[in-house]
Structures are given as structure tokens and as C-alpha cells.
Design a protein around this motif. Structure first.
Motif, PDB file in Angstrom:
ATOM      1  N   ASP A  70       0.811  -1.224   0.000  1.00 24.58           N
ATOM      2  CA  ASP A  70       0.000   0.000   0.000  1.00 24.58           C
ATOM      3  C   ASP A  70       0.842   1.270   0.000  1.00 24.58           C
ATOM      4  O   ASP A  70       0.495   2.254  -0.643  1.00 24.58           O
ATOM      5  N   GLU A  71       1.943   1.255   0.708  1.00 29.19           N
ATOM      6  CA  GLU A  71       2.753   2.470   0.857  1.00 29.19           C
ATOM      7  C   GLU A  71       3.600   2.693  -0.390  1.00 29.19           C
ATOM      8  O   GLU A  71       4.319   1.796  -0.853  1.00 29.19           O
ATOM      9  N   LEU A  72       3.535   3.894  -0.953  1.00 32.01           N
ATOM     10  CA  LEU A  72       4.231   4.194  -2.207  1.00 32.01           C
ATOM     11  C   LEU A  72       5.743   4.185  -2.050  1.00 32.01           C
ATOM     12  O   LEU A  72       6.464   3.770  -2.949  1.00 32.01           O
ATOM     13  N   GLN A  73       6.240   4.642  -0.906  1.00 29.67           N
ATOM     14  CA  GLN A  73       7.688   4.681  -0.699  1.00 29.67           C
ATOM     15  C   GLN A  73       8.259   3.264  -0.627  1.00 29.67           C
ATOM     16  O   GLN A  73       9.318   2.994  -1.199  1.00 29.67           O
ATOM     17  N   ALA A  74       7.572   2.372   0.037  1.00 23.53           N
ATOM     18  CA  ALA A  74       8.033   0.977   0.109  1.00 23.53           C
ATOM     19  C   ALA A  74       7.987   0.335  -1.268  1.00 23.53           C
ATOM     20  O   ALA A  74       8.889  -0.436  -1.644  1.00 23.53           O
ATOM     21  N   ARG A  75       6.969   0.658  -2.047  1.00 22.97           N
ATOM     22  CA  ARG A  75       6.865   0.131  -3.407  1.00 22.97           C
ATOM     23  C   ARG A  75       8.041   0.610  -4.257  1.00 22.97           C
ATOM     24  O   ARG A  75       8.632  -0.149  -5.020  1.00 22.97           O
ATOM     25  N   ALA A  76       8.404   1.879  -4.113  1.00 19.17           N
ATOM     26  CA  ALA A  76       9.534   2.427  -4.879  1.00 19.17           C
ATOM     27  C   ALA A  76      10.845   1.765  -4.475  1.00 19.17           C
ATOM     28  O   ALA A  76      11.690   1.469  -5.332  1.00 19.17           O
ATOM     29  N   VAL A  77      11.035   1.499  -3.183  1.00 20.76           N
ATOM     30  CA  VAL A  77      12.268   0.850  -2.724  1.00 20.76           C
ATOM     31  C   VAL A  77      12.388  -0.551  -3.305  1.00 20.76           C
ATOM     32  O   VAL A  77      13.458  -0.964  -3.772  1.00 20.76           O
ATOM     33  N   VAL A  78      11.292  -1.306  -3.327  1.00 23.01           N
ATOM     34  CA  VAL A  78      11.316  -2.657  -3.891  1.00 23.01           C
ATOM     35  C   VAL A  78      11.648  -2.607  -5.375  1.00 23.01           C
ATOM     36  O   VAL A  78      12.447  -3.410  -5.881  1.00 23.01           O
ATOM     37  N   LEU A  79      11.100  -1.648  -6.085  1.00 26.29           N
ATOM     38  CA  LEU A  79      11.363  -1.547  -7.521  1.00 26.29           C
ATOM     39  C   LEU A  79      12.793  -1.084  -7.807  1.00 26.29           C
ATOM     40  O   LEU A  79      13.416  -1.537  -8.769  1.00 26.29           O
ATOM     41  N   TYR A  80      13.328  -0.179  -6.983  1.00 28.03           N
ATOM     42  CA  TYR A  80      14.745   0.196  -7.143  1.00 28.03           C
ATOM     43  C   TYR A  80      15.653  -1.001  -6.883  1.00 28.03           C
ATOM     44  O   TYR A  80      16.657  -1.201  -7.574  1.00 28.03           O
ATOM     45  N   PHE A  81      15.313  -1.797  -5.880  1.00 28.95           N
ATOM     46  CA  PHE A  81      16.097  -3.006  -5.599  1.00 28.95           C
ATOM     47  C   PHE A  81      16.067  -3.959  -6.791  1.00 28.95           C
ATOM     48  O   PHE A  81      17.089  -4.540  -7.162  1.00 28.95           O
ATOM     49  N   ALA A  82      14.910  -4.122  -7.417  1.00 24.83           N
ATOM     50  CA  ALA A  82      14.804  -4.985  -8.594  1.00 24.83           C
ATOM     51  C   ALA A  82      15.670  -4.455  -9.736  1.00 24.83           C
ATOM     52  O   ALA A  82      16.311  -5.234 -10.458  1.00 24.83           O
ATOM     53  N   ALA A  83      15.723  -3.131  -9.909  1.00 23.05           N
ATOM     54  CA  ALA A  83      16.545  -2.539 -10.971  1.00 23.05           C
ATOM     55  C   ALA A  83      18.030  -2.778 -10.713  1.00 23.05           C
ATOM     56  O   ALA A  83      18.774  -3.178 -11.618  1.00 23.05           O
ATOM     57  N   VAL A  84      18.470  -2.569  -9.480  1.00 23.20           N
ATOM     58  CA  VAL A  84      19.882  -2.785  -9.140  1.00 23.20           C
ATOM     59  C   VAL A  84      20.241  -4.265  -9.283  1.00 23.20           C
ATOM     60  O   VAL A  84      21.323  -4.620  -9.776  1.00 23.20           O
ATOM     61  N   PHE A  85      19.317  -5.131  -8.885  1.00 22.84           N
ATOM     62  CA  PHE A  85      19.521  -6.580  -8.988  1.00 22.84           C
ATOM     63  C   PHE A  85      19.734  -6.987 -10.444  1.00 22.84           C
ATOM     64  O   PHE A  85      20.639  -7.766 -10.765  1.00 22.84           O
ATOM     65  N   SER A  86      18.941  -6.436 -11.347  1.00 22.78           N
ATOM     66  CA  SER A  86      19.083  -6.742 -12.775  1.00 22.78           C
ATOM     67  C   SER A  86      20.402  -6.213 -13.334  1.00 22.78           C
ATOM     68  O   SER A  86      21.072  -6.890 -14.117  1.00 22.78           O
ATOM     69  N   LEU A  87      20.793  -5.008 -12.932  1.00 22.79           N
ATOM     70  CA  LEU A  87      22.052  -4.438 -13.428  1.00 22.79           C
ATOM     71  C   LEU A  87      23.268  -5.215 -12.920  1.00 22.79           C
ATOM     72  O   LEU A  87      24.243  -5.414 -13.659  1.00 22.79           O
ATOM     73  N   LEU A  88      23.226  -5.655 -11.672  1.00 22.00           N
ATOM     74  CA  LEU A  88      24.341  -6.452 -11.143  1.00 22.00           C
ATOM     75  C   LEU A  88      24.437  -7.805 -11.837  1.00 22.00           C
ATOM     76  O   LEU A  88      25.536  -8.347 -12.001  1.00 22.00           O
ATOM     77  N   THR A  89      23.318  -8.338 -12.271  1.00 21.30           N
ATOM     78  CA  THR A  89      23.349  -9.616 -12.981  1.00 21.30           C
ATOM     79  C   THR A  89      24.032  -9.471 -14.333  1.00 21.30           C
ATOM     80  O   THR A  89      24.665 -10.415 -14.811  1.00 21.30           O
ATOM     81  N   ILE A  90      23.921  -8.304 -14.948  1.00 21.18           N
ATOM     82  CA  ILE A  90      24.629  -8.076 -16.218  1.00 21.18           C
ATOM     83  C   ILE A  90      26.135  -8.222 -16.004  1.00 21.18           C
ATOM     84  O   ILE A  90      26.839  -8.842 -16.806  1.00 21.18           O
ATOM     85  N   VAL A  91      26.649  -7.687 -14.907  1.00 23.93           N
ATOM     86  CA  VAL A  91      28.078  -7.824 -14.588  1.00 23.93           C
ATOM     87  C   VAL A  91      28.440  -9.294 -14.385  1.00 23.93           C
ATOM     88  O   VAL A  91      29.480  -9.771 -14.850  1.00 23.93           O
TER      89      VAL A  91
END
Length: 197
Positions: A70-91
């Protein structure tokens, strides 16, 4: 002609046998290196296919989980984590591809036709990087606009009509056990009213 003594013949036999054993051991070491490089190459190739697909599955789970928060800030943190996770996998998959190329190079030393083999084609890694980069971009866009992502449904709208009549059914007498139709008496306790708007 010079005659050789039996002792010098034995020494010569011993030296030749020692040289032969040394050559056999060198060939055995080369064979073991070739087989080990092949086993490492197969396991790294398996990882090359498994790691990105697992990361995309985990990212999809994070996306789904973020839509239920429900909380927008928590949703944004989870999505930023997913983005960083994908970028680290490229390495990680670039590192895997370099290791695979190293083992291909080791095995190419044993092949006489290594000039005919194609060199460093990165088609598979290019496709995985495109998928992971797209995943990171979508995650970042979702983190920048978390209000657009929601799995929660709006509550249903209330009916604008009210109850107009209530009927009460009473049964003062117990009907017989085998009766086909029980005698019911209906009483009206409320009058009809028009619905409020």
C-alpha cells in the motif's frame, strides 16, 4: 666398432624408459587439462542459461510483490532493488562469458583446426543483457511512478436503493413429520417506502 658393455646398455635403457615415462606423463597432464576445461565449460554454460532466467523470475516476483504494497515509498524501494539486482546480474553474466571464453581458449590449443572456429560470438549474452536491461528500465520507471502500479482493487460502490419491505415468516405450530407442505403464516411488518436517492 665400439662395443658397449652390458652396464652401459642398462643405463641407456633406464634413461630411455625414464624419458618415455616423462613424455607419457606430459601427455596425460595435457589430456587432464583438456577434460577439465571441457567440464568447466559445460558447467559455466549451464550457469550462463540459468542465472539470468532465475534473476528475471525473481524480478517478476518483486514486481508482483510491489503492486500489493500500500505504501508508495516501500513500493519504490522494492522496484529500485529490482533494478539494481538486474544491473548487477549483467556484470555477473559478463564475468561468466569471460570465463567461458578462457576455457574455450584452453581447449582450442588442443585442436589443430582452431582457425576455422568462430571467435567470440556474443549472441546469447547480448539477448540476456537486453532482457535484463529492459527489466532494470521498467523497474526504474515503476519506482519513479509507484502510484501507477497497484494490485489493490477499489471497494465496490454501494447500492443507492434501500430495502422497501421486510417479511417475517412465523411457524407457531410444528408441522407433522411427513407433511408435504408445511403451513406457514406470513405477516407483513414493514410498509413499502420509495428508495432514497
Amino acid at each position: 666398432m665400439k662395443t658397449t658393455s652390458p652396464k652401459s646398455i642398462e643405463i641407456l635403457k633406464h634413461r630411455l624408459a625414464s624419458d618415455l615415462e616423462e613424455r607419457k606423463w606430459q601427455f596425460k597432464k595435457l589430456e587432464l587439462q583438456y577434460l577439465e576445461a571441457g567440464q568447466h565449460l559445460r558447467s559455466l554454460n549451464q550457469l550462463m542459461w540459468q542465472v539470468p532466467s532465475m534473476v528475471i523470475a525473481i524480478t517478476g516476483g518483486l514486481w508482483y510483490g510491489s503492486t500489493t504494497v500500500d505504501e508508495l515509498q516501500a513500493r519504490a524501494v522494492v522496484l529500485y532493488f529490482a533494478a539494481v539486482f538486474s544491473l548487477l546480474t549483467i556484470v555477473i553474466i559478463w564475468r561468466l562469458r569471460r570465463l567461458i571464453q578462457m576455457h574455450i581458449g584452453r581447449q582450442s590449443r588442443f585442436s589443430p583446426d582452431n582457425e576455422d572456429a568462430p571467435r567470440e560470438k556474443y549472441v546469447v549474452i547480448g539477448c540476456w543483457i537486453a532482457a535484463l536491461l529492459g527489466s532494470a528500465i521498467v523497474s526504474t520507471l515503476g519506482a519513479l511512478n509507484p502510484s501507477y502500479l497497484s494490485k489493490k482493487q477499489e471497494p465496490p460502490k454501494e447500492a443507492k436503493c434501500c430495502v422497501s419491505q421486510i417479511e417475517v415468516v412465523t411457524n407457531p405450530v410444528q408441522p407433522p413429520a411427513c407433511s408435504a407442505k408445511p403451513p406457514f403464516k406470513r405477516q407483513s411488518t414493514a410498509s413499502s417506502k420509495p428508495c432514497a436517492k
